[in-house]
Design a protein around this motif. Sequence first.
Motif, PDB file in Angstrom:
ATOM      1  N   LYS A 101      29.074  21.550  46.540  1.00  0.00           N
ATOM      2  CA  LYS A 101      29.460  20.376  47.151  1.00  0.00           C
ATOM      3  C   LYS A 101      27.738  20.663  48.068  1.00  0.00           C
ATOM      4  N   PHE A 102      27.532  21.840  48.128  1.00  0.00           N
ATOM      5  CA  PHE A 102      26.144  22.365  49.458  1.00  0.00           C
ATOM      6  C   PHE A 102      25.742  23.385  48.613  1.00  0.00           C
ATOM      7  N   TYR A 103      25.383  23.982  47.690  1.00  0.00           N
ATOM      8  CA  TYR A 103      24.648  23.826  46.480  1.00  0.00           C
ATOM      9  C   TYR A 103      23.704  23.207  45.867  1.00  0.00           C
ATOM     10  N   GLU A 104      22.667  22.656  45.823  1.00  0.00           N
ATOM     11  CA  GLU A 104      22.133  21.459  44.739  1.00  0.00           C
ATOM     12  C   GLU A 104      22.153  22.090  42.946  1.00  0.00           C
ATOM     13  N   HIS A 105      21.874  23.141  42.978  1.00  0.00           N
ATOM     14  CA  HIS A 105      21.974  23.533  41.530  1.00  0.00           C
ATOM     15  C   HIS A 105      23.345  23.887  40.890  1.00  0.00           C
ATOM     16  N   TRP A 106      23.589  24.203  41.753  1.00  0.00           N
ATOM     17  CA  TRP A 106      25.589  24.845  41.431  1.00  0.00           C
ATOM     18  C   TRP A 106      25.701  24.575  39.791  1.00  0.00           C
ATOM     19  N   ASN A 107      26.392  25.606  39.614  1.00  0.00           N
ATOM     20  CA  ASN A 107      26.248  25.395  37.860  1.00  0.00           C
ATOM     21  C   ASN A 107      28.126  25.826  37.508  1.00  0.00           C
ATOM     22  N   GLU A 108      28.523  24.440  37.422  1.00  0.00           N
ATOM     23  CA  GLU A 108      30.204  24.304  37.127  1.00  0.00           C
ATOM     24  C   GLU A 108      30.496  25.103  36.608  1.00  0.00           C
ATOM     25  N   GLU A 109      29.873  24.560  35.025  1.00  0.00           N
ATOM     26  CA  GLU A 109      30.627  25.443  34.242  1.00  0.00           C
ATOM     27  C   GLU A 109      30.678  26.593  34.462  1.00  0.00           C
ATOM     28  N   LEU A 110      29.059  27.314  34.915  1.00  0.00           N
ATOM     29  CA  LEU A 110      29.372  29.198  34.496  1.00  0.00           C
ATOM     30  C   LEU A 110      30.420  29.481  35.625  1.00  0.00           C
ATOM     31  N   ALA A 111      30.366  28.105  36.411  1.00  0.00           N
ATOM     32  CA  ALA A 111      32.093  28.980  37.892  1.00  0.00           C
ATOM     33  C   ALA A 111      32.706  28.911  37.136  1.00  0.00           C
ATOM     34  N   TRP A 112      33.331  27.867  36.760  1.00  0.00           N
ATOM     35  CA  TRP A 112      34.776  28.391  35.927  1.00  0.00           C
ATOM     36  C   TRP A 112      34.917  28.801  35.020  1.00  0.00           C
ATOM     37  N   HIS A 113      33.804  28.566  34.192  1.00  0.00           N
ATOM     38  CA  HIS A 113      34.009  29.972  32.699  1.00  0.00           C
ATOM     39  C   HIS A 113      34.167  31.433  33.302  1.00  0.00           C
ATOM     40  N   LEU A 114      33.459  32.171  34.592  1.00  0.00           N
ATOM     41  CA  LEU A 114      33.262  32.816  34.838  1.00  0.00           C
ATOM     42  C   LEU A 114      35.043  33.561  36.221  1.00  0.00           C
ATOM     43  N   PHE A 115      35.204  32.269  35.949  1.00  0.00           N
ATOM     44  CA  PHE A 115      36.817  32.769  37.080  1.00  0.00           C
ATOM     45  C   PHE A 115      37.867  32.855  36.254  1.00  0.00           C
ATOM     46  N   ASP A 116      38.045  31.799  34.899  1.00  0.00           N
ATOM     47  CA  ASP A 116      39.065  32.069  34.490  1.00  0.00           C
ATOM     48  C   ASP A 116      38.348  33.590  33.420  1.00  0.00           C
ATOM     49  N   TYR A 117      37.498  33.746  33.009  1.00  0.00           N
ATOM     50  CA  TYR A 117      37.041  35.130  32.310  1.00  0.00           C
ATOM     51  C   TYR A 117      37.589  35.895  32.962  1.00  0.00           C
ATOM     52  N   PHE A 118      37.731  36.836  34.492  1.00  0.00           N
ATOM     53  CA  PHE A 118      38.330  37.061  34.753  1.00  0.00           C
ATOM     54  C   PHE A 118      39.032  36.679  35.559  1.00  0.00           C
ATOM     55  N   GLY A 119      40.055  36.031  35.352  1.00  0.00           N
ATOM     56  CA  GLY A 119      41.911  36.331  35.708  1.00  0.00           C
ATOM     57  C   GLY A 119      41.787  35.885  36.363  1.00  0.00           C
ATOM     58  N   PHE A 120      40.629  34.294  37.383  1.00  0.00           N
ATOM     59  CA  PHE A 120      41.229  34.491  38.511  1.00  0.00           C
ATOM     60  C   PHE A 120      42.262  32.735  38.477  1.00  0.00           C
ATOM     61  N   HIS A 121      43.332  32.686  39.618  1.00  0.00           N
ATOM     62  CA  HIS A 121      44.165  31.964  39.521  1.00  0.00           C
ATOM     63  C   HIS A 121      43.624  30.810  40.860  1.00  0.00           C
ATOM     64  N   LYS A 122      43.728  29.117  40.781  1.00  0.00           N
ATOM     65  CA  LYS A 122      42.709  28.626  41.225  1.00  0.00           C
ATOM     66  C   LYS A 122      44.108  28.375  42.996  1.00  0.00           C
ATOM     67  N   LYS A 123      44.318  28.841  43.169  1.00  0.00           N
ATOM     68  CA  LYS A 123      45.477  28.917  44.836  1.00  0.00           C
ATOM     69  C   LYS A 123      45.783  30.233  45.088  1.00  0.00           C
ATOM     70  N   GLU A 124      44.731  31.865  44.069  1.00  0.00           N
ATOM     71  CA  GLU A 124      44.775  32.156  45.330  1.00  0.00           C
ATOM     72  C   GLU A 124      43.889  32.205  46.562  1.00  0.00           C
ATOM     73  N   TYR A 125      44.007  32.896  47.300  1.00  0.00           N
ATOM     74  CA  TYR A 125      43.166  32.809  48.697  1.00  0.00           C
ATOM     75  C   TYR A 125      42.339  34.685  48.155  1.00  0.00           C
ATOM     76  N   HIS A 126      41.154  34.361  49.268  1.00  0.00           N
ATOM     77  CA  HIS A 126      40.083  35.190  49.139  1.00  0.00           C
ATOM     78  C   HIS A 126      40.788  36.430  49.906  1.00  0.00           C
ATOM     79  N   LYS A 127      41.205  36.531  50.870  1.00  0.00           N
ATOM     80  CA  LYS A 127      41.710  37.345  51.449  1.00  0.00           C
ATOM     81  C   LYS A 127      42.848  38.380  51.300  1.00  0.00           C
ATOM     82  N   ASN A 128      43.579  37.693  50.630  1.00  0.00           N
ATOM     83  CA  ASN A 128      44.893  38.743  49.610  1.00  0.00           C
ATOM     84  C   ASN A 128      44.015  39.510  48.196  1.00  0.00           C
TER      85      ASN A 128
END
Lengths: 301, 250
Positions: A101-128
């Motif tokens: 929402k904040f960054y105008e040129h945000w690349n949604e596709e890249l973000a989610w591809h990398l998110f999945d590629y590196f095995g993050f879970h949507k409900k994880e918390y950053h501090k953990n």
Amino acid sequence: MNIIECRQLTKAYRGFKALDQFSCTIEENKLVGLVGRNGAGKTTLMKVLSGMLKETSGEVKVFSHRPFNSLLVSANSIFIDDQMNFPTALSLAEILEESSKFYEHWNEELAWHLFDYFGFHKKEYHKNLSKGKESTFNMIVGLAARCPLTIFDEPTTGMDAAVRKDFYRILLKDYLAYPRTILLSTHHLEEVEDQLEEVLLLNRGREVLHMSIEELREFAIGLKGKREVLAPYLADRQPIYTEAFGMDEEYIVTRNNLSQKEKQDMKREGIQFSGVSASDLCIYLTSSGSHKGGTLDDILN
Amino acid sequence: MTSLTEVRTSEIIVKQYQYKLKAYMGVLTSLVTVQLLGLLFSLNGVGSRGTGTFGINLDINYYSADMIIIFTFFWGFMSALLMTTKAYREDDFAFITNRFSSNMSSVAFIATVSVIGGLTAIMAGFLLKVVVYFILGNKEIIGTGLASGPLMFTEGLLAMILLVFLFSSLGYLAGIIVQVHRVFVVLLPVLFFGCLQYLSSTENWNLPAFMYEFYFQESFFLLFAAKVVASAALVFTIALWISDQLEVKK
């Protein structure tokens, strides 16, 4: 067009000058490596550039604006380090949504591809997240934001070798696909030098050198041979680094501006030449032996 | 030349406000806790009286939701203070911000939760009546104050919201001052209570009395509202002015 201009920039913390009369300019769409020893002022410089810290004196301009309290600079730059503070109440997926929402040129596709590629879970918390995972997530945010000025402060902290390699590949690929100015500080120049275009070397708050990576690789030459044979050639040049070998041999690093004739003479007298890698050269140029306290050898002996 | 994103401050403030609504909603959990605690303390009653004549025994127990209201003020103060701490301020800097937009979105968020805090505090007064009804059994409950009319009720509600906002603004300022230097953690309470002590003991001018008169003895509601809003605005402006120089990620 210069994205970054610093003139006589000084940043002092209670009398200690982290940046001391620092001047440099960085052009648009360059991938610049910021190197230097611990405490050289790399992080301070990056924080001043991203408007986190206020300069003590001198001038700093990012996109021709003073970064401190500039919304324009904040909107067009992102600063990623290993102490990123994301809202603790938001899950990883929510952080990505907010960023988009904040960054105008945000690349949604890249973000989610990398998110999945590196095995993050949507409900994880950053501090953990573990140290390496945290850096990986921060890196995703930094890359996907596609800010005209992207600043990475030691982005690979804690990452394993495989992830580091992936990161450098993604960085280069995305940089080519979407050119922007990227500033990246690192202690492992040898890992990233193939990706970099320029290197800015800092030492004790000052710029030591700023040149393209090709120039840096050709900047110095290593000479190895008998001390008495080497001595006459070094009479009128400043050695960058000297190391003794055995009883009478010496390894000397010096500027690579020997004439063809000198080289032939040296070769005849049995002096061996070797290239000096960019990362070694950076260490030699900023070696702590050059100031008070003596060399490490002095201390160890 | 890479095209730079031009941003309007107002646009960023709205975005930050929306994200804070999502990220900081934890303050409502503490609000509920604090008000329940206030309710618990209120159950004790504030006084009782008993008379008996001609074989009739009259026992009057007084209950008041004051404790809930005071606790809510305290909650507003603390919540706003927490928002100025390093971790929260750095959160904003993960996204697009400058100090002005960060503060303004915080003020907007504080205003929003003040409405919730004020509303629930007043409503908790009714909850108190219900709880007392069940504790005392089938006895007569006579409501006073807020129950005395819709206009009175609305005014009381608005006044409560405004006062929570005012206390929050004070918490925000205190928090920002502490961010400037750690020493104010100690110095600020000492100065505050010291001055209070001194000013309430002087003969010709008494600060607490003046404050009480200035805010609470104001019978014209709109003037009261204007006074409180102006005070909160002044406090926030000072906080903004101070925080404009604050660095993050030192």
